[in-house]
Write an enzyme that holds these catalytic residues in place. Structure first.
Site, PDB file in Angstrom:
ATOM      1  N   PHE A   1     -12.158   9.490  -5.170  1.00  0.00           N
ATOM      2  CA  PHE A   1     -11.327   8.110  -4.228  1.00  0.00           C
ATOM      3  C   PHE A   1     -10.651   8.401  -3.360  1.00  0.00           C
ATOM      4  O   PHE A   1     -10.093   7.468  -2.549  1.00  0.00           O
ATOM      5  CB  PHE A   1     -10.647   7.573  -5.558  1.00  0.00           C
TER       6      PHE A   1
ATOM      7  N   ARG B   1       8.772   3.149 -13.151  1.00  0.00           N
ATOM      8  CA  ARG B   1       7.374   3.212 -13.770  1.00  0.00           C
ATOM      9  C   ARG B   1       7.284   2.030 -14.584  1.00  0.00           C
ATOM     10  O   ARG B   1       6.280   1.196 -14.737  1.00  0.00           O
ATOM     11  CB  ARG B   1       7.235   4.526 -14.161  1.00  0.00           C
TER      12      ARG B   1
ATOM     13  N   ASN C   1      -3.195  -1.893  -5.856  1.00  0.00           N
ATOM     14  CA  ASN C   1      -2.229  -2.198  -7.022  1.00  0.00           C
ATOM     15  C   ASN C   1      -0.817  -2.452  -6.723  1.00  0.00           C
ATOM     16  O   ASN C   1      -0.029  -2.168  -7.562  1.00  0.00           O
ATOM     17  CB  ASN C   1      -2.475  -1.543  -8.092  1.00  0.00           C
TER      18      ASN C   1
ATOM     19  N   HIS D   1       3.594   1.943  -5.429  1.00  0.00           N
ATOM     20  CA  HIS D   1       3.344   3.403  -5.851  1.00  0.00           C
ATOM     21  C   HIS D   1       4.735   3.675  -6.237  1.00  0.00           C
ATOM     22  O   HIS D   1       5.762   3.501  -5.516  1.00  0.00           O
ATOM     23  CB  HIS D   1       2.935   4.251  -4.739  1.00  0.00           C
TER      24      HIS D   1
END
EC number: 2.7.4.6
Length: 143
Positions: A59, A87, A114, A117
């Site tokens: 990826f 997180r 998404n 990060h």
């Protein structure tokens, strides 16, 4: 409880959708302080350098292309157990699996885009912070 620093990116998809303020609000509501922040449009070389640990993964090319597709926000967060706290705020990498109320559940469209990060450990946070910020750019919040 340990006061830590962690590194965070608001990715091109979330920046393009004007989610910066909402995401910053989530950090601050959770007790994390933003001690450095800037908008950057990564070059291919910068993105490849930052994600070098993934260079052999299938990826990698798509990741670099996505991360250079528009500006990002990079920030340093500080607080109690900041790495884990961030997180938890972000949620699972795949937004379809992320808990309701997490950043990825609320702002991400796919596992590839998404929204955010966050460093996965204190050691990686130190490396990632140093990639984007000099020590002079970090502003500890004393008030």
């Amino acid at each position: 409880m340990a006061i830590e620093r962690t590194f965070s990116i608001i990715k091109p998809d979330a920046v393009a959708k004007n989610h910066i303020g909402a995401i910053y609000n989530r950090f601050e509501t959770a007790g994390l302080k933003i001690i450095a922040s800037k908008m950057v449009h990564l070059s291919k070389e910068q993105a490849e350098g930052f994600y070098a640990e993934h260079s052999e993964r299938p990826f990698f090319g798509a990741l670099v292309e996505f991360m250079t597709s528009g500006p990002i926000m990079v920030q340093v967060l500080e607080g109690e157990n900041a790495v884990l706290a961030n997180r938890e705020i972000m949620g699972a990498t795949n937004p379809a699996e992320a808990a309701r109320g997490t950043l990825r559940a609320d702002f991400a469209d796919s596992i590839d885009e998404n929204a955010v990060h966050g460093s996965d450990a204190v050691a990686s946070a130190e490396r990632e912070i140093a990639y984007f910020f000099s020590a002079e750019e970090l502003c500890p919040r004393t008030r």
